[in-house]
Design a protein around this motif. Structure first.
Motif, PDB file in Angstrom:
ATOM      1  N   PHE A  87       0.847  -1.191   0.000  1.00 38.44           N
ATOM      2  CA  PHE A  87       0.000   0.000   0.000  1.00 38.44           C
ATOM      3  C   PHE A  87       0.884   1.243   0.000  1.00 38.44           C
ATOM      4  N   PRO A 136      -2.679   9.276   7.540  1.00 38.71           N
ATOM      5  CA  PRO A 136      -2.348   8.789   6.202  1.00 38.71           C
ATOM      6  C   PRO A 136      -3.595   8.652   5.336  1.00 38.71           C
ATOM      7  N   PHE A 169      -5.014   6.921   1.784  1.00 36.81           N
ATOM      8  CA  PHE A 169      -4.738   5.846   0.837  1.00 36.81           C
ATOM      9  C   PHE A 169      -4.500   6.396  -0.564  1.00 36.81           C
ATOM     10  N   TYR A 194      -3.038   0.366  -4.071  1.00 41.45           N
ATOM     11  CA  TYR A 194      -2.861  -0.947  -3.472  1.00 41.45           C
ATOM     12  C   TYR A 194      -2.436  -1.958  -4.540  1.00 41.45           C
ATOM     13  N   ASP A 231      -6.087  -1.344  -6.959  1.00 40.31           N
ATOM     14  CA  ASP A 231      -6.849  -0.145  -6.618  1.00 40.31           C
ATOM     15  C   ASP A 231      -5.911   1.055  -6.690  1.00 40.31           C
ATOM     16  N   SER A 272      -7.511   4.226  -6.744  1.00 43.37           N
ATOM     17  CA  SER A 272      -8.529   5.263  -6.610  1.00 43.37           C
ATOM     18  C   SER A 272      -8.065   6.458  -5.796  1.00 43.37           C
ATOM     19  N   ALA A 279      -7.565  -5.795   2.591  1.00 38.50           N
ATOM     20  CA  ALA A 279      -7.346  -4.641   3.461  1.00 38.50           C
ATOM     21  C   ALA A 279      -7.920  -4.810   4.850  1.00 38.50           C
ATOM     22  N   SER A 280      -8.811  -5.760   5.040  1.00 38.87           N
ATOM     23  CA  SER A 280      -9.499  -5.839   6.319  1.00 38.87           C
ATOM     24  C   SER A 280      -8.715  -6.658   7.343  1.00 38.87           C
ATOM     25  N   ASN A 307     -18.273  -8.277   7.193  1.00 41.33           N
ATOM     26  CA  ASN A 307     -16.968  -8.931   7.114  1.00 41.33           C
ATOM     27  C   ASN A 307     -15.793  -8.056   7.528  1.00 41.33           C
ATOM     28  N   ASP A 308     -16.065  -6.825   7.942  1.00 41.86           N
ATOM     29  CA  ASP A 308     -14.973  -5.891   8.234  1.00 41.86           C
ATOM     30  C   ASP A 308     -14.397  -6.127   9.628  1.00 41.86           C
ATOM     31  N   TYR A 309     -13.075  -6.092   9.720  1.00 47.42           N
ATOM     32  CA  TYR A 309     -12.386  -6.146  10.994  1.00 47.42           C
ATOM     33  C   TYR A 309     -12.053  -4.728  11.457  1.00 47.42           C
ATOM     34  N   PRO A 314     -11.781  -1.025   7.536  1.00 49.51           N
ATOM     35  CA  PRO A 314     -11.897  -1.019   6.078  1.00 49.51           C
ATOM     36  C   PRO A 314     -12.455  -2.321   5.527  1.00 49.51           C
ATOM     37  N   SER A 359     -12.330  -2.575   2.109  1.00 45.18           N
ATOM     38  CA  SER A 359     -11.526  -2.687   0.899  1.00 45.18           C
ATOM     39  C   SER A 359     -10.383  -1.685   1.020  1.00 45.18           C
ATOM     40  N   ALA A 360      -9.443  -1.758   0.102  1.00 44.10           N
ATOM     41  CA  ALA A 360      -8.271  -0.885   0.177  1.00 44.10           C
ATOM     42  C   ALA A 360      -8.664   0.590   0.157  1.00 44.10           C
ATOM     43  N   ARG A 361      -9.619   0.934  -0.703  1.00 50.01           N
ATOM     44  CA  ARG A 361      -9.981   2.343  -0.804  1.00 50.01           C
ATOM     45  C   ARG A 361     -10.657   2.859   0.457  1.00 50.01           C
ATOM     46  N   LEU A 371      -9.349   2.458   3.392  1.00 52.85           N
ATOM     47  CA  LEU A 371      -8.285   2.597   4.386  1.00 52.85           C
ATOM     48  C   LEU A 371      -8.158   4.067   4.769  1.00 52.85           C
ATOM     49  N   PHE A 431      -7.586   6.689   7.545  1.00 50.99           N
ATOM     50  CA  PHE A 431      -7.033   6.846   8.883  1.00 50.99           C
ATOM     51  C   PHE A 431      -7.650   8.039   9.612  1.00 50.99           C
TER      52      PHE A 431
END
Lengths: 116, 109
Positions: free
Chosen positions: A33, A43, A45, A48, A56, A58, A100-101, B30-32, B91, B93-95, B97, B99
């Motif tokens: 990432f 931070p 994003f 990825y 990704d 985006s 990502a999770s 499903n998110d942690y 998150p 998904s990556a997008r 993320l 913070f």
């Protein structure tokens, strides 16, 4: 063991110059990432990778930003024609698993980019 | 999109227990939930992750109620070296993320 490393640690560029920032993830980590962190902010994003595939992008703020991870290990973030608003710390993180999770990320120390 | 909300800052004294609560009303099934710590001029560092109920490791505990719309990071007996920014993420998904601005914890002597 070695963690995530980034180089250079500091970069000063004149407006309009191109820069390349390097990230060496932990060996064997699938995910990589890139983040941008402005002063006083968390931070944000950017992009990825899962192995060599950029899944990704985006978060890349403009088409001046380009990232690659051609062999699924080292990654480079390139910024063309830098602008003053690009000044920030650029963080790289890697994680063992895909996604990502459920995935602990290991961060590098960052590259502080200053555009004059 | 599991956007998170947490206090901007907290102060505590050495030796006290600190609890930082994060809300994530839109968390998906499903998110942690993951917490990171960041010191100045360093990248964030993973603290703890959980899905539901309670998780404990050598540095912190994470409490997650049944509805999972919030979580609380608990730091037992903080020291001056725990002064840092703490981020909560959930998150999918990556997008996602995101913070955010995190919580600036200041531990006073």
């Amino acid at each position: 063991g070695a963690g995530v490393s980034q180089s250079p640690r500091y970069k000063v560029a004149k407006r309009g110059q191109d820069v390349a920032l390097r990230c060496d993830p932990i060996s064997g980590h699938v995910s990589l990432f890139w983040y941008q962190q402005a002063l006083g902010q968390g931070p944000e994003f950017l992009t990825y990778f899962q192995n060599e595939a950029q899944l990704d992008k985006s978060g890349l703020p403009s088409d001046r930003f380009f990232a690659e991870r051609p062999e699924g290990s080292v990654s480079t973030l390139k910024i063309q024609r830098t602008q003053q608003e690009d000044s920030a710390v650029y963080l790289c993180a890697s994680s063992l698993l895909a996604g990502a999770s459920y995935n602990e990320q290991f961060f590098g120390p960052g590259t502080r980019l200053t555009v004059l | 999109l599991a956007k998170t909300t947490q206090p901007i800052s907290m102060d505590s004294y050495e030796g006290q227990e600190v609890n930082i609560t994060c809300s994530h009303n839109n968390i998906a099934t499903n998110d942690y939930i993951t917490w990171y710590q960041q010191f100045p001029s360093q990248g964030p560092r993973f603290i703890i992750q959980g899905y539901k109920t309670k998780v404990t490791n050598e540095v912190a505990s994470l409490f997650i109620p049944a509805d999972r719309k919030s979580s609380t990071l608990s730091l037992p007996r903080v020291s001056l070296s725990d002064t840092a920014v703490y981020y909560c993420l959930a998150p999918g998904s990556a997008r996602q993320l995101t913070f955010g601005s995190g919580t600036q914890l200041t531990v006073l002597p």
